[in-house]
Every structure is written in C-alpha cells, then in structure tokens.
Enzyme design. Structure first.
Site, PDB file in Angstrom:
ATOM      1  N   GLU A 167       0.771  -1.381   0.038  1.00  0.00           N
ATOM      2  CA  GLU A 167       0.025   0.201   0.028  1.00  0.00           C
ATOM      3  C   GLU A 167       0.994   1.351   0.102  1.00  0.00           C
ATOM      4  O   GLU A 167       0.829   1.915   0.809  1.00  0.00           O
ATOM      5  CB  GLU A 167      -0.825   0.138   1.362  1.00  0.00           C
ATOM      6  N   CYS A 175       5.841  34.501   8.129  1.00  0.00           N
ATOM      7  CA  CYS A 175       6.692  35.299   8.870  1.00  0.00           C
ATOM      8  C   CYS A 175       7.248  34.172  10.060  1.00  0.00           C
ATOM      9  O   CYS A 175       6.992  34.462  11.255  1.00  0.00           O
ATOM     10  CB  CYS A 175       6.134  36.233   9.821  1.00  0.00           C
TER      11      CYS A 175
END
Ligand SMILES: *Cc1c(COP(=O)(O)O)cnc(C)c1O
Length: 392
Positions: free
Chosen positions: A264, A342
């Site tokens: 998977e 920021c």
C-alpha cells in the site's frame, strides 16, 4: 518535467500563481509501470493519505486493486471518488461513529489496531467482517553500508505487539466473534526503504505471519506488508526499483503457495505527478547569503519543512523587468528559497545552487504530488490559496 504542465504554466499570468499542476497522464503511466512490475498474487493498494485529490484517485483506478483509508473522512471521500472499489480501513483510534459507518458501507479489509477495536467490531458487526491484525513487529535490515536497521518493534501508537496478536487470536475463537473472519496480518513498519530493504522487511513479515498461522493452526492467507517505498528528493529522476521488488516478491510467493501479498504505497505513486509553480517576489542579501522570496511557501508545500530537505526545483527565466530600478538578483550562485510566512521555518530550498535567479523569474518545484498541499497549514498568515490544474 511534464510538457503539459509547462504549457499550462506558460498561459498563466502572475496573478494566477502560485498554483499546483498535476499531470494525470504522468500518474497513469507511472502507476501502470508499477503494476506491471508486480507479479500475480500481489495486490496494489494506494494509501489515500499521500494525496486524496479525487482526480488522482480516479486516475489510479485502473492500476490499483484498491485504496487504503485511515479515517472516516477518507473512507467517505474515497468511496465517493471511486465508488465500488475495494477499501482497506486502517488507522489507530477509530471512533465509534467511524466504526459504525465503515460497517454500514462495508469495507473490503479491516486493519485492526487493538484488542479494544476488535471487541467493538465484534459487538457491532451484523455481517461478516474481513480482518487483518496490524502487527508492530521488530524486523532487521542490513542497509547497503552494512549498518543494521531495526524497524518496528518500538513503542508506538500503531498496531499490536506480537504477544497481543496471540491474545487477539484467542479472542477471535471466543463466542461472539464469529462474524470476524481473520484473513491475515498487516504491517507498515518503515518509510523510505529501497527495494532491497523493502524485500528484507517483507520477507520477515511474511515468515513471521506464516509461522504464527502454523502455530495456531489458522488459515492466514493474506499478508499486507505496507507502504514506505523510497522517494529520493535529491534526485528527481530516480525511482524505486519496482522491477527488483516485483521479482523478489515473486520469489517470496513461490515459497508460500496460496498466499496473497498486498502492498500500500502512497508517496512512491503520486509524488512525481505534481508541481508547485510560483514566482520570485524579491531577492535579498542577508549576512552574506542570498534569499529568494517566492509567492506562497510552506503553508502550500509543507513537504520540505516536514522532511528537512530542499524541494527540487527548476528556474523558468522571465525576461523583462517593468521597473526603472535594478532587478534584484542572486549574486552568490546559491540561494535559499523561502516563502511569505513570518517564520524562519518557511524554507522550500536551502542554499540551493542556481545559475541565475532574479525577482520576476518563475520557479517550478517538482515532486509535489504527495504529502504536499494536503499536509500543509493553509490558514497560517491568511495568504490566498493556490489554484489547482489537473491536466492530461
Ligand atoms: C502512510 C501509510 C502508508 C503509505 O506510506 P508511504 O510512505 O506514503 O508509502 C501505508 N500504510 C499505512 C498504514 C500508512 O500509515
């Protein structure tokens, strides 16, 4: 790089940046090659958490045998995007509502993470439920440099310890558990393994499972050996060696006739079909280093921040500079590509070599098809969302 993606990008004005570009043809072709490398007796499931965009789920449809989902949200979403395809439902901490809903719509395989989950399942089931017990096994792999890596077998919130598995087997034999059909074992133990190490791990999971079945006299016919196939962000042209992996799995199956293996992968299927395109807003020199600040950032493409790598990119030079002042440009031959957030963590590429990079140039980040947009913190700083283009 995909011609389709480049073509679309050429049609977009700067106000339509940043954007994600997906080439579904590239995805289909890659997934078909993965499928072709796997022998009969190996089922390929796609781990939806890597990228659950409905267009990608649909594009994978012909190449995969099913989808692995790990939440009620993924379950509902994938069921809708690719109706009638087999689903394997895993993940720790399934809520009562998720369990009830998964039982209601029916999943092909249930990856049970704990004894409590097994008991809840038995208490609620009204029809047969096909179960794999998720095992947290300790396996060992000698990496190429000779260093032995131990994987699994450590304290985690995932799966059951081997002795707990034995407890579950006893439980399954008790009255009240008749509707639960034990199909086999599931183990997803590591990520970023190359084909050789993946095979070593798969072999140990299978040997352990077959031995367990023999000791308990159980008809275990399936082993899911998980995902985690390596993706090399330092080399966008490199691919996991699916051919070697498929050959090794065929040998493993030959030793265990009648066994079905399942894998998977997530990242190794969808990483290569996506790009994040943007433009350089500004170039600054800071204490001797060049910084190119791009429109967007890790709130759209969190992959490099989570993994601590430089996202591979290509510069698409843009000629023409509309201002009367000099065009800011990288002068040192290296630049840190940062975003608009920021926070000093908003770095997409660290001191990456660049021949030339100027404000107004475009940058195309590659390998942005897995664990990219869907793991990013979109709301932070309230910048606009990117556009999405599904091509091919
Ligand atoms: C995340 C996950 C996968 C897929 O891992 P990749 O590294 O994307 O291949 C497969 N199985 C389980 C249980 C997972 O949690």
């Amino acid at each position: 790089m995909s011609d389709l993606a480049l073509g679309r990008l050429a049609d977009l004005t700067d106000s339509h940046l940043p954007c994600y570009l997906y080439d579904l043809g590239v995805l289909r072709e890659h997934a078909a090659a993965v499928r072709a490398a796997l022998p009969d007796g190996v089922e390929l499931y796609y781990a939806a958490k890597a990228n659950p965009e409905p267009q990608l789920l649909a594009a994978l449809r012909d190449a995969v045998d099913g989808y692995e989902v790990s939440s009620g949200g993924e379950l509902a979403h994938v069921r809708q995007a690719v109706p009638d395809r087999p689903l394997a439902f895993g993940g720790p901490g399934k809520t009562p509502a998720e369990i009830a809903e998964a039982l209601r719509i029916g999943v092909h395989r249930w990856h049970v993470e704990s004894e409590h989950e097994l008991r809840q399942l038995a208490a609620r089931a009204t029809g047969p439920v096909d179960v794999l017990l998720r095992a947290n096994l300790a396996v060992h792999s000698d990496a190429l440099d000779g260093v032995a890596l131990a994987m699994g077998g450590r304290p985690t919130s995932f799966g059951l310890d081997p002795d707990r598995i034995a407890d579950c087997l006893r439980l399954l034999a008790e009255p009240g558990f008749e509707l639960l059909r034990l199909r086999g074992i599931h183990a997803h133990l590591a990520s970023g393994l190359d084909a050789e190490d993946q095979l070593t791990v798969a072999e140990q999971i299978v040997d352990w499972s077959v031995d367990l079945a023999a000791r308990h006299g159980l008809p275990i016919t399936e082993v899911n050996v998980g995902g985690g196939m390596a993706v090399d962000y330092a080399d966008p042209t490199a691919r996991f060696d699916w051919t070697a992996f498929g050959t090794g799995l065929a040998k493993l199956l030959a030793r265990h006739p009648g066994l079905t293996l399942r894998i998977e992968p997530g990242r190794a299927l969808t990483a290569y079909c996506g790009w994040y395109a943007t433009e350089v807003l500004d170039v600054k020199q800071s204490h001797g280093e060049d910084f190119a600040i791009v429109r967007g950032g890790t709130h759209h493409l969190r992959t490099p921040a989570t993994r601590g790598h430089s996202q591979p990119f290509t510069v698409l030079p843009v000629t023409g500079w509309p201002h009367p002042w000099p065009r800011p440009a990288v002068g040192t031959g290296r630049a840190t590509l940062s975003g608009q957030l920021c926070t000093p963590k908003d770095v997409l590429a660290q001191q990456a070599p660049v021949d030339r990079l100027r404000a107004g140039d475009r940058v195309l980040f590659a390998m942005a098809g897995a664990y990219a947009w869907n793991i990013s913190h979109h709301e932070f700083l309230m910048h606009p969302r990117p556009d999405f283009h599904f091509l091919g």
